[in-house]
Design an enzyme around this catalytic site. Structure first.
Site, PDB file in Angstrom:
ATOM      1  N   ASP A   1      37.088  40.942  48.724  1.00 13.52           N
ATOM      2  CA  ASP A   1      38.130  40.149  49.374  1.00 13.52           C
ATOM      3  C   ASP A   1      38.698  39.117  48.412  1.00 13.52           C
ATOM      4  O   ASP A   1      39.904  38.895  48.353  1.00 13.52           O
ATOM      5  CB  ASP A   1      37.556  39.454  50.624  1.00 13.52           C
ATOM      6  CG  ASP A   1      38.601  38.661  51.394  1.00 13.52           C
ATOM      7  OD1 ASP A   1      38.319  37.520  51.789  1.00 13.52           O
ATOM      8  OD2 ASP A   1      39.720  39.182  51.605  1.00 13.52           O
TER       9      ASP A   1
ATOM     10  N   ASN B   1      34.256  51.373  51.560  1.00 11.28           N
ATOM     11  CA  ASN B   1      33.323  52.498  51.571  1.00 11.28           C
ATOM     12  C   ASN B   1      32.267  52.256  50.508  1.00 11.28           C
ATOM     13  O   ASN B   1      32.571  52.188  49.324  1.00 11.28           O
ATOM     14  CB  ASN B   1      34.054  53.811  51.262  1.00 11.28           C
ATOM     15  CG  ASN B   1      34.847  54.279  52.460  1.00 11.28           C
ATOM     16  OD1 ASN B   1      34.309  54.325  53.563  1.00 11.28           O
ATOM     17  ND2 ASN B   1      36.102  54.586  52.255  1.00 11.28           N
TER      18      ASN B   1
ATOM     19  N   LYS C   1      29.457  53.553  48.351  1.00  9.91           N
ATOM     20  CA  LYS C   1      28.975  54.855  47.870  1.00  9.91           C
ATOM     21  C   LYS C   1      27.507  54.772  47.469  1.00  9.91           C
ATOM     22  O   LYS C   1      26.732  55.691  47.691  1.00  9.91           O
ATOM     23  CB  LYS C   1      29.790  55.305  46.643  1.00  9.91           C
ATOM     24  CG  LYS C   1      31.279  55.307  46.875  1.00  9.91           C
ATOM     25  CD  LYS C   1      31.727  56.586  47.490  1.00  9.91           C
ATOM     26  CE  LYS C   1      33.223  56.606  47.668  1.00  9.91           C
ATOM     27  NZ  LYS C   1      33.629  57.548  48.691  1.00  9.91           N
TER      28      LYS C   1
ATOM     29  N   ARG D   1      56.736  42.150  54.245  1.00 12.76           N
ATOM     30  CA  ARG D   1      55.721  41.104  54.161  1.00 12.76           C
ATOM     31  C   ARG D   1      54.323  41.680  53.975  1.00 12.76           C
ATOM     32  O   ARG D   1      53.348  40.953  53.960  1.00 12.76           O
ATOM     33  CB  ARG D   1      55.769  40.244  55.428  1.00 12.76           C
ATOM     34  CG  ARG D   1      56.994  39.342  55.460  1.00 12.76           C
ATOM     35  CD  ARG D   1      57.128  38.627  56.772  1.00 12.76           C
ATOM     36  NE  ARG D   1      55.990  37.759  57.009  1.00 12.76           N
ATOM     37  CZ  ARG D   1      55.788  37.086  58.137  1.00 12.76           C
ATOM     38  NH1 ARG D   1      56.636  37.223  59.137  1.00 12.76           N
ATOM     39  NH2 ARG D   1      54.736  36.314  58.287  1.00 12.76           N
ATOM     40  N   LYS D   2      54.219  43.000  53.828  1.00 16.76           N
ATOM     41  CA  LYS D   2      52.885  43.601  53.677  1.00 16.76           C
ATOM     42  C   LYS D   2      52.607  43.908  52.214  1.00 16.76           C
ATOM     43  O   LYS D   2      53.467  44.393  51.489  1.00 16.76           O
ATOM     44  CB  LYS D   2      52.821  44.922  54.444  1.00 16.76           C
ATOM     45  CG  LYS D   2      52.949  44.788  55.937  1.00 16.76           C
ATOM     46  CD  LYS D   2      52.619  46.121  56.586  1.00 16.76           C
ATOM     47  CE  LYS D   2      53.150  46.205  57.983  1.00 16.76           C
ATOM     48  NZ  LYS D   2      52.937  47.534  58.564  1.00 16.76           N
TER      49      LYS D   2
END
Lengths: 254, 244
Positions: A163, A185, A187, A208-209
């Protein structure tokens, strides 16, 4: 992940532009209720708790910064600059109801989570940004207080570093952003106290993404530990704070 | 260092060991029921007598909301089949007498190690939380109050701290409900920021168990459920712990 990281970067970059050494930034320190002094240490510079491998990687990337194609991003545990007030005001204006619940007294005791540990016990990391490729490489050395299953990092510790890295990638391109989605994910479990590389890449901007993907690999790139995708939303497109220009202008002259 | 990933672990469990193949991961016999029963896991996890400190107990930093909801759930442990989970400094303390399967226990025992959710030891500074588990419904509730050292944006909890608390609640639920040990995937959709020092309630349920995997979902919201902070899902791999 919101503008906290941007404020940190801004603080240091102002210092760089004004000729001050990168480790200290100008501006008033935050008042603390405790007697502890505000530390303005840049945690993304070598420290005693860094292993030899971490130092080697740091040196390798600093070499890449010499021609300006890569930029080293500073990292503070607390926001000690005038700019931080702008971010605080903005965020609290954006979330007024939640803002009312915040204990203002406690506010000044805050520390960014990834810098809340004593040296070497938690998250030790340094990020390097490549503007042309819109990517960040984060060298991460996790400590013994990030354990999940015995001998391995907690999934949440890895999620936090992911993050932080994809967030910084989004901030540099998008200004003040908020994490909307994080999909990870796992692994392979990552052995506790090892060093890994977190490679994040800005994939797309749609209005805005911002879509950012990343992976976590061993230093020799032979083992893929984790893959992740994320979605960030720009909170206010107008208030960009010109972060990108500041970041790019901080690169030393060729 | 693990040379194979989790997918291999799941596949290996369906095969017998091949002659000559290096036995890196535990081979599980799918025909046998998993090694322990839910009751035996619970009783080992929640020892009646222990020297280990339980951090999931009220302290001066808990806000009134957290205190009262905690009391509410304590009542439910007497009547409705809920169990309050203890919370020790390390997962090692929770699995006394057991260890990770051969091939996975790579790092030597180090008393320096702490679980991330109990790493910040000053009351109120980090993850103040308590988890209640309902074995028959395979549900958990985590009362979470993020402290000022978990900040992201000033005054609000870092997204990573909620990811950690979510993964931790999934982890305890997965282990007790079905021997889930490692996170395979974690997916979080953040809706709103959590103010530092306020109560967030995580409701976790096990949706299904199949193919050696546990599928769980979680909704994180205020106590009155008027504000949703996040919706998440997690998949955990089932693996048996071995006797030490």
């Amino acid at each position: 992940m919101l503008g906290r990281c941007a404020a940190r970067a801004l603080g240091a970059l102002r210092g760089l532009r004004e000729g001050a050494p990168p480790a200290r930034s100008p501006g008033p320190s935050r008042r603390l209720l405790s007697s502890e002094k505000v530390s303005e240490k840049d945690h993304s510079l070598p420290k005693p708790c860094w292993s030899k491998d971490m130092r080697l990687l740091f040196d390798q990337f600093m070499k890449k910064c010499e021609d300006g194609s890569w930029i080293h991003l500073p990292s503070y545990e607390d926001i000690a600059t005038q700019r931080s007030q702008d971010f605080s005001t903005f965020i609290h204006a954006y979330f007024p109801t939640a803002s009312e619940q915040i204990n203002k007294e406690k506010l000044s005791q805050g520390r960014i989570f990834t810098r809340s540990f004593e040296d070497g016990l938690g998250f030790e990391y340094v990020m390097f940004y490549n503007d042309a490729e819109k990517r960040i490489v984060c060298v991460f050395q996790g400590g013994p207080h990030l354990q999940g299953m015995p001998g391995f990092f907690h999934g949440g510790a890895i999620a936090t570093m992911i993050d932080a890295t994809v967030g910084m990638n989004a901030i540099v391109s998008g200004g003040i952003v908020m994490t909307a989605n994080l999909n990870i994910n796992f692994k392979r479990p990552i052995p506790l106290c090892s060093i890994v590389l977190i490679n994040s890449q800005l994939d797309k901007i749609e209005g805005r993404k911002l879509l950012v993907s990343c992976n976590v690999q061993s230093v020799d790139e032979k083992i893929l530990y984790t893959e992740a995708t994320s979605l960030f939303i720009k909170l206010n497109p107008e208030k960009e704070f010109h972060i990108k220009e500041l970041v790019l202008n901080s690169a030393p002259p060729a | 260092m693990m040379r194979r990933g989790f997918q291999a672990a799941a596949t290996l469990s369906r095969l017998r060991a091949l002659p000559g193949a290096p036995r890196i991961l535990p081979i599980l016999n799918p025909a046998a029921a998993f090694g322990s029963s839910i009751d035996s896991r619970i009783s080992r996890f929640c020892p009646k007598k222990t020297d280990f400190k339980d951090y999931a107990l009220p302290n001066a930093s808990w806000c009134p909301d957290m205190l009262s909801l905690y009391q509410e759930f304590l009542e439910k442990t007497k009547t409705d089949g809920w169990i309050k989970l203890p919370s020790f400094a390390s997962n090692r303390e929770h699995i006394q007498g057991l260890k990770l399967p051969t091939g996975l226990a790579v790092t030597p025992d180090n008393s320096d190690c702490r679980i991330i959710t109990r790493s910040l030891q000053v009351e109120g500074q980090g993850y103040e939380h308590a988890i209640f588990f309902n074995p028959s419904e395979k549900k958990s509730v985590c009362l979470f109050q993020p402290g000022p050292y978990l900040e992201g944006a000033p005054g609000f909890a870092h997204g990573g701290s909620l990811a950690t608390m979510t993964d931790e609640t999934f982890s305890k639920t997965a282990y007790l409900a079905g021997e889930g040990l490692f996170t395979l995937s974690l997916s979080i959709r953040f809706k709103n920021l959590i103010p530092v020092g306020s109560l967030a309630v995580l409701n976790v349920s096990v949706d299904k168990i199949e193919d050696q995997k546990l599928y769980m979902s979680c909704i994180t919201q205020t106590r009155d459920q008027k504000t949703v902070y996040a919706k998440s899902s997690g998949v955990f791999l089932q693996l048996q712990l071995e006797q030490e």
